[in-house]
Design a protein around this motif. Sequence first.
Motif, PDB file in Angstrom:
ATOM      1  N   PRO A  85       0.864  -1.150  -0.189  1.00  0.00           N
ATOM      2  CA  PRO A  85       0.022  -0.090   0.054  1.00  0.00           C
ATOM      3  C   PRO A  85       0.785   1.345   0.062  1.00  0.00           C
ATOM      4  N   GLY A  86       0.501   2.332  -0.747  1.00  0.00           N
ATOM      5  CA  GLY A  86       1.081   3.771  -0.612  1.00  0.00           C
ATOM      6  C   GLY A  86       0.121   4.687   0.107  1.00  0.00           C
ATOM      7  N   ALA A  87       0.561   6.015  -0.102  1.00  0.00           N
ATOM      8  CA  ALA A  87       0.039   6.945   0.610  1.00  0.00           C
ATOM      9  C   ALA A  87      -1.551   6.918   0.492  1.00  0.00           C
ATOM     10  N   VAL A  90      -3.283   4.292   2.488  1.00  0.00           N
ATOM     11  CA  VAL A  90      -3.079   4.493   3.786  1.00  0.00           C
ATOM     12  C   VAL A  90      -4.266   5.605   4.524  1.00  0.00           C
ATOM     13  N   ARG A  91      -4.328   6.681   3.548  1.00  0.00           N
ATOM     14  CA  ARG A  91      -5.433   7.757   3.734  1.00  0.00           C
ATOM     15  C   ARG A  91      -6.893   7.022   3.827  1.00  0.00           C
ATOM     16  N   GLU A  92      -7.175   6.202   2.939  1.00  0.00           N
ATOM     17  CA  GLU A  92      -8.354   5.501   2.689  1.00  0.00           C
ATOM     18  C   GLU A  92      -8.578   4.323   3.996  1.00  0.00           C
ATOM     19  N   ILE A  93      -7.715   3.842   4.370  1.00  0.00           N
ATOM     20  CA  ILE A  93      -7.454   3.154   5.697  1.00  0.00           C
ATOM     21  C   ILE A  93      -8.090   3.896   6.599  1.00  0.00           C
ATOM     22  N   TYR A  94      -7.457   4.880   7.044  1.00  0.00           N
ATOM     23  CA  TYR A  94      -7.924   5.778   8.279  1.00  0.00           C
ATOM     24  C   TYR A  94      -9.224   6.432   8.117  1.00  0.00           C
ATOM     25  N   ARG A  95      -9.501   6.832   6.683  1.00  0.00           N
ATOM     26  CA  ARG A  95     -11.030   7.425   6.901  1.00  0.00           C
ATOM     27  C   ARG A  95     -11.937   6.311   7.171  1.00  0.00           C
ATOM     28  N   VAL A  96     -11.597   5.108   6.880  1.00  0.00           N
ATOM     29  CA  VAL A  96     -12.733   3.993   7.236  1.00  0.00           C
ATOM     30  C   VAL A  96     -12.577   3.868   8.697  1.00  0.00           C
ATOM     31  N   ARG A  97     -11.389   3.661   9.281  1.00  0.00           N
ATOM     32  CA  ARG A  97     -11.208   3.441  10.673  1.00  0.00           C
ATOM     33  C   ARG A  97     -11.738   4.772  11.559  1.00  0.00           C
ATOM     34  N   ALA A 174       6.006  -1.610   5.781  1.00  0.00           N
ATOM     35  CA  ALA A 174       6.720  -0.217   5.703  1.00  0.00           C
ATOM     36  C   ALA A 174       7.443   0.444   6.672  1.00  0.00           C
ATOM     37  N   MET A 175       6.933   0.201   8.047  1.00  0.00           N
ATOM     38  CA  MET A 175       7.461   0.542   9.008  1.00  0.00           C
ATOM     39  C   MET A 175       8.791  -0.307   9.599  1.00  0.00           C
ATOM     40  N   LEU A 220       2.311   8.422   6.959  1.00  0.00           N
ATOM     41  CA  LEU A 220       2.372   9.060   5.728  1.00  0.00           C
ATOM     42  C   LEU A 220       3.792   9.893   5.681  1.00  0.00           C
ATOM     43  N   GLY A 221       4.229  10.196   7.067  1.00  0.00           N
ATOM     44  CA  GLY A 221       5.348  10.967   6.912  1.00  0.00           C
ATOM     45  C   GLY A 221       6.566   9.873   6.672  1.00  0.00           C
TER      46      GLY A 221
END
Length: 235
Positions: A85-87, A90-97, A174-175, A220-221
């Motif tokens: 997954p890219g940026a 990640v944004r979509e994952i956190y929108r849902v969460r 990625a982390m 994201l950073g």
Amino acid sequence: MSVNALLEDPDPDTSRHAHTGAWIAAVLRRRIAQGLLTPGSKLSEQALSASLGVSRNTLREAFSTLAGESVVERIPNRGVFVAAPGAEEVREIYRVRRLIEPAAVLWSTPTERELEAMDAIVEHAQQARAAGSVPDMADANQALHQAVVALTGSSSLQLLMERVLAQMRLVFHAMSAAPDFHTHYVQRNIDIVARLRAGRPAGAAEVLRGYLDDAEAELLGHLGAQRTTADPSTN
């Protein structure tokens, strides 16, 4: 119950599923959520057909489902691979969460059994932190947030969260260069459970909202830093 057990297929009797594409997708999704399949891994039709006892057509149906969830990707003339997954993912994952998890703790009334299960998860997380085990901290994190959504009693939301957890596990890879990423979220998970135990769901929801905001920003950073390192021309 172990933390990994909370992420496993609750119905191990595969014969009753008639080996449908949906069931195969669920099996692969859980393996990804458990960290057993990592980004970039090739999913061999031959090997999976043999190990799961299903036809290649059924397996391809499962791949199509997972591709639609951005969990795997098809590369022409090369095959099917676990996604990275890219940026935007990640944004979509956190929108849902953000929509699901704070509401789950705010509007639910956990039973003692549910609270004890959460206590066990955060205890496991603390042990993993003390041992410096990043995979075990990731497992505990996944299990706790799955347990949070399970408080809703909604099978539809739990299925959606299962998909999100699979995507999250891929993001966690990625982390790997930032092993302390999970460490400072262990205490926040402890705080969420403590507030639920104290009958303070609004406080738990507030902690969780801040937690999600901070985790998204950190991820994201990190992804942005990786991209800049990989392509110095972006500087």
